[in-house]
Write a protein that holds these residues in place. Sequence first.
Motif, PDB file in Angstrom:
ATOM      1  N   ARG A   1      -5.688  -6.771  13.448  1.00  0.00           N
ATOM      2  CA  ARG A   1      -5.718  -6.580  11.989  1.00  0.00           C
ATOM      3  C   ARG A   1      -7.122  -6.204  11.512  1.00  0.00           C
ATOM      4  O   ARG A   1      -7.620  -6.749  10.521  1.00  0.00           O
ATOM      5  CB  ARG A   1      -5.250  -7.873  11.283  1.00  0.00           C
TER       6      ARG A   1
ATOM      7  N   GLU B   1       0.472  -3.807   0.380  1.00  0.00           N
ATOM      8  CA  GLU B   1       1.655  -4.692   0.467  1.00  0.00           C
ATOM      9  C   GLU B   1       1.359  -5.960   1.261  1.00  0.00           C
ATOM     10  O   GLU B   1       1.887  -6.146   2.367  1.00  0.00           O
ATOM     11  CB  GLU B   1       2.797  -3.932   1.146  1.00  0.00           C
ATOM     12  N   PRO B   2       0.555  -6.858   0.733  1.00  0.00           N
ATOM     13  CA  PRO B   2       0.238  -8.061   1.512  1.00  0.00           C
ATOM     14  C   PRO B   2       1.395  -9.054   1.548  1.00  0.00           C
ATOM     15  O   PRO B   2       2.128  -9.206   0.576  1.00  0.00           O
ATOM     16  CB  PRO B   2      -0.949  -8.658   0.748  1.00  0.00           C
ATOM     17  N   GLY B   3       1.550  -9.677   2.697  1.00  0.00           N
ATOM     18  CA  GLY B   3       2.421 -10.851   2.828  1.00  0.00           C
ATOM     19  C   GLY B   3       1.513 -11.977   3.266  1.00  0.00           C
ATOM     20  O   GLY B   3       0.934 -12.700   2.437  1.00  0.00           O
ATOM     21  N   VAL B   4       1.289 -12.043   4.587  1.00  0.00           N
ATOM     22  CA  VAL B   4       0.412 -13.046   5.204  1.00  0.00           C
ATOM     23  C   VAL B   4      -0.862 -13.304   4.372  1.00  0.00           C
ATOM     24  O   VAL B   4      -1.217 -14.446   4.095  1.00  0.00           O
ATOM     25  CB  VAL B   4      -0.008 -12.577   6.623  1.00  0.00           C
TER      26      VAL B   4
ATOM     27  N   ASN C   1      11.440  -0.484   1.175  1.00  0.00           N
ATOM     28  CA  ASN C   1      11.039   0.013   2.503  1.00  0.00           C
ATOM     29  C   ASN C   1      12.076  -0.405   3.541  1.00  0.00           C
ATOM     30  O   ASN C   1      13.112  -0.959   3.212  1.00  0.00           O
ATOM     31  CB  ASN C   1       9.682  -0.589   2.892  1.00  0.00           C
TER      32      ASN C   1
ATOM     33  N   HIS D   1       2.750   1.496   7.188  1.00  0.00           N
ATOM     34  CA  HIS D   1       2.468   0.085   7.495  1.00  0.00           C
ATOM     35  C   HIS D   1       2.399   0.029   9.008  1.00  0.00           C
ATOM     36  O   HIS D   1       3.380   0.314   9.694  1.00  0.00           O
ATOM     37  CB  HIS D   1       3.568  -0.839   6.963  1.00  0.00           C
TER      38      HIS D   1
ATOM     39  N   SER E   1       5.173  -8.619  -0.140  1.00  0.00           N
ATOM     40  CA  SER E   1       6.177  -8.476   0.918  1.00  0.00           C
ATOM     41  C   SER E   1       7.146  -9.666   0.893  1.00  0.00           C
ATOM     42  O   SER E   1       6.811 -10.765   1.324  1.00  0.00           O
ATOM     43  CB  SER E   1       5.434  -8.404   2.262  1.00  0.00           C
TER      44      SER E   1
ATOM     45  N   GLU F   1       8.044  -5.852  -2.859  1.00  0.00           N
ATOM     46  CA  GLU F   1       8.203  -4.966  -1.688  1.00  0.00           C
ATOM     47  C   GLU F   1       9.335  -5.531  -0.850  1.00  0.00           C
ATOM     48  O   GLU F   1       9.242  -6.622  -0.292  1.00  0.00           O
ATOM     49  CB  GLU F   1       6.894  -4.914  -0.883  1.00  0.00           C
TER      50      GLU F   1
ATOM     51  N   ARG G   1       7.504   7.320   4.712  1.00  0.00           N
ATOM     52  CA  ARG G   1       6.679   6.487   5.585  1.00  0.00           C
ATOM     53  C   ARG G   1       6.166   7.338   6.744  1.00  0.00           C
ATOM     54  O   ARG G   1       6.950   8.000   7.442  1.00  0.00           O
ATOM     55  CB  ARG G   1       7.501   5.307   6.121  1.00  0.00           C
TER      56      ARG G   1
ATOM     57  N   TYR H   1       6.254 -16.262   7.287  1.00  0.00           N
ATOM     58  CA  TYR H   1       7.304 -16.175   8.316  1.00  0.00           C
ATOM     59  C   TYR H   1       7.729 -17.557   8.834  1.00  0.00           C
ATOM     60  O   TYR H   1       7.931 -17.729  10.033  1.00  0.00           O
ATOM     61  CB  TYR H   1       6.832 -15.278   9.476  1.00  0.00           C
TER      62      TYR H   1
ATOM     63  N   LYS I   1       9.755 -10.298   2.612  1.00  0.00           N
ATOM     64  CA  LYS I   1      10.230 -10.850   3.881  1.00  0.00           C
ATOM     65  C   LYS I   1       9.313 -11.938   4.420  1.00  0.00           C
ATOM     66  O   LYS I   1       9.723 -12.807   5.157  1.00  0.00           O
ATOM     67  CB  LYS I   1      10.398  -9.733   4.927  1.00  0.00           C
ATOM     68  N   THR I   2       8.027 -11.857   4.051  1.00  0.00           N
ATOM     69  CA  THR I   2       7.066 -12.818   4.589  1.00  0.00           C
ATOM     70  C   THR I   2       7.357 -14.224   4.068  1.00  0.00           C
ATOM     71  O   THR I   2       7.194 -15.216   4.795  1.00  0.00           O
ATOM     72  CB  THR I   2       5.629 -12.386   4.218  1.00  0.00           C
TER      73      THR I   2
ATOM     74  N   GLY J   1       0.984  -3.592   4.581  1.00  0.00           N
ATOM     75  CA  GLY J   1       0.352  -4.917   4.639  1.00  0.00           C
ATOM     76  C   GLY J   1      -0.287  -5.132   5.997  1.00  0.00           C
ATOM     77  O   GLY J   1      -0.863  -4.211   6.573  1.00  0.00           O
ATOM     78  N   GLY J   2      -0.166  -6.372   6.497  1.00  0.00           N
ATOM     79  CA  GLY J   2      -0.674  -6.658   7.843  1.00  0.00           C
ATOM     80  C   GLY J   2      -2.081  -7.231   7.871  1.00  0.00           C
ATOM     81  O   GLY J   2      -2.696  -7.253   8.938  1.00  0.00           O
TER      82      GLY J   2
HETATM   83  C1  LIG Z   1       6.530  -2.288   5.284  1.00  0.00           C
HETATM   84  C2  LIG Z   1       5.844  -3.600   5.332  1.00  0.00           C
HETATM   85  N1  LIG Z   1       4.985  -3.930   4.356  1.00  0.00           N
HETATM   86  C3  LIG Z   1       4.336  -5.112   4.347  1.00  0.00           C
HETATM   87  C4  LIG Z   1       4.516  -6.034   5.353  1.00  0.00           C
HETATM   88  C5  LIG Z   1       3.782  -7.345   5.283  1.00  0.00           C
HETATM   89  O1  LIG Z   1       3.052  -7.633   6.411  1.00  0.00           O
HETATM   90  P1  LIG Z   1       2.153  -8.958   6.484  1.00  0.00           P
HETATM   91  O2  LIG Z   1       3.038 -10.110   6.131  1.00  0.00           O
HETATM   92  O3  LIG Z   1       1.682  -8.990   7.889  1.00  0.00           O
HETATM   93  O4  LIG Z   1       1.068  -8.751   5.476  1.00  0.00           O
HETATM   94  C6  LIG Z   1       5.392  -5.726   6.412  1.00  0.00           C
HETATM   95  C7  LIG Z   1       5.606  -6.664   7.537  1.00  0.00           C
HETATM   96  O5  LIG Z   1       6.117  -6.390   8.573  1.00  0.00           O
HETATM   97  C8  LIG Z   1       6.078  -4.484   6.398  1.00  0.00           C
HETATM   98  O6  LIG Z   1       6.952  -4.147   7.367  1.00  0.00           O
END
Ligand SMILES: Cc1ncc(COP(=O)(O)O)c(C=O)c1O
Length: 413
Positions: free
Chosen positions: A190, A269-272, A94, A184, A50, A71, A141, A370, A52-53, A222-223
């Motif tokens: 979690r 899709e892991p971020g955290v 996404n 997601h 992910s 992602e 989705r 984040y 964005k993370t 993810g999440g």
């Molecule tokens: C579509 C999608 N995938 C993956 C993630 C990653 O989540 P996290 O960082 O909590 O693992 C997010 C976070 O909002 C998301 O919106």
Amino acid sequence: MQLSWKTLHNLEKEFGDSFFLLDLDKFKRNYQEFLHSFRSIYPHTNLGYSYKTNYIPKLCQTVDSLGGYAEVVSQMEYDLALRIGVSPSRIIFNGPLKSPEDLENAILAGSIVNLDCLEEVEIVAALARRLPEQKIAVGLRCNFDVGAGRISRFGFDVEGGALDDVFKIFQELNNCSVLGLHCHISTSTRSVESYKLRTQKIIELSDYYFQNQLPQFIDLGGGFFGKMNDDLKAQFDCYIPSYQEYAQGIAPQLRSRFPDDSGPELIIEPGVAIVADVLSFVGKVVGLKTVKSRQIALVVGSIHNVKPTLTDKKLSLQIYSDEENSPTKKLTSPVDLVGYTCMEHDCLYPDYPHKIGIGDYAVFENLGAYTVVLKPPFIRPNPPIIGYESSLEKYTLIRRQETSQDVFSTYVI
Ligand SMILES: Cc1ncc(COP(=O)(O)O)c(C=O)c1O
């Protein structure tokens, strides 16, 4: 990464009195361990990182070199993936807002595009009609309840029939198909249970919509929680599962539903989960003050560096002091470590329970998720990011110190 006051002092001489430290080896280990936890049960698994993370390009490049997907949830992130050399077919696009042009380009380039709303379906349907010779494939989705306690705004409502409507629209177009299903769903706990439930539900949906024809992928988003020390864990009023426990909640269901090796690709899709514990922030202690009963240490940093999400959790903090030349000026506990902004709430760490002196370094850990992506240009430019790779035994610049010029470069002056 072993730190000492001396190492930090040497880094200060080269990079300045506040910086992030990125542990690249730990990131690679996390990625591999997370993936292995799933693959050991369901081999056809891949990770999509992910962006964005934490979109530090070096991390994104590492994921690409390890075979993971990018992602992304915006054209900005999509552009970054292309810029660092990710093949469009290794990008998962996404997110709730994709312009018609960006959506079409990504589909035609062969990326996995997971649609989120009817307007996007209409754009894709129009593309299919415009290019009747072109085979068009997308992911959808899905929005269903796993007991998150709120109505999610993302994806197609399964119960309300929106997902059904989309399948019907695509069935009427003979050059348009649904490649796979995505979800997601963020929940505050979690929990493994919620992942068990979403896996069960998405398999049911896959059975219903794809029947004998298997989907190409099932993407569970993810999440997941990442690794953290016991102090941090103790601040959550829920259990923090391990990578292996998450994998145990998800992968066996796919294994038993798709026992041979031709089952759909499981995408996670892991971020955290893989990035949270790989980044620390270092700020030098440059001022000490006592006001009535309050002891205050000024750090070169702010809450915007260490907790732009404004989490109420107490961060994981280590103080490094020069043992050989102990500073004469010290405060005894409890000390509030405060930041450079002019806001009263800018307290990076309240009530530090030990001594603290000028020239000490405060190292805040577990900041990979984040933080750098959410830091606003408030009052001071961004500090540099320094990477460490034990194989090279050296620190390298990952992002330079931002300048005032960088901050104001987009304004018309
Ligand atoms: C579509 C999608 N995938 C993956 C993630 C990653 O989540 P996290 O960082 O909590 O693992 C997010 C976070 O909002 C998301 O919106």
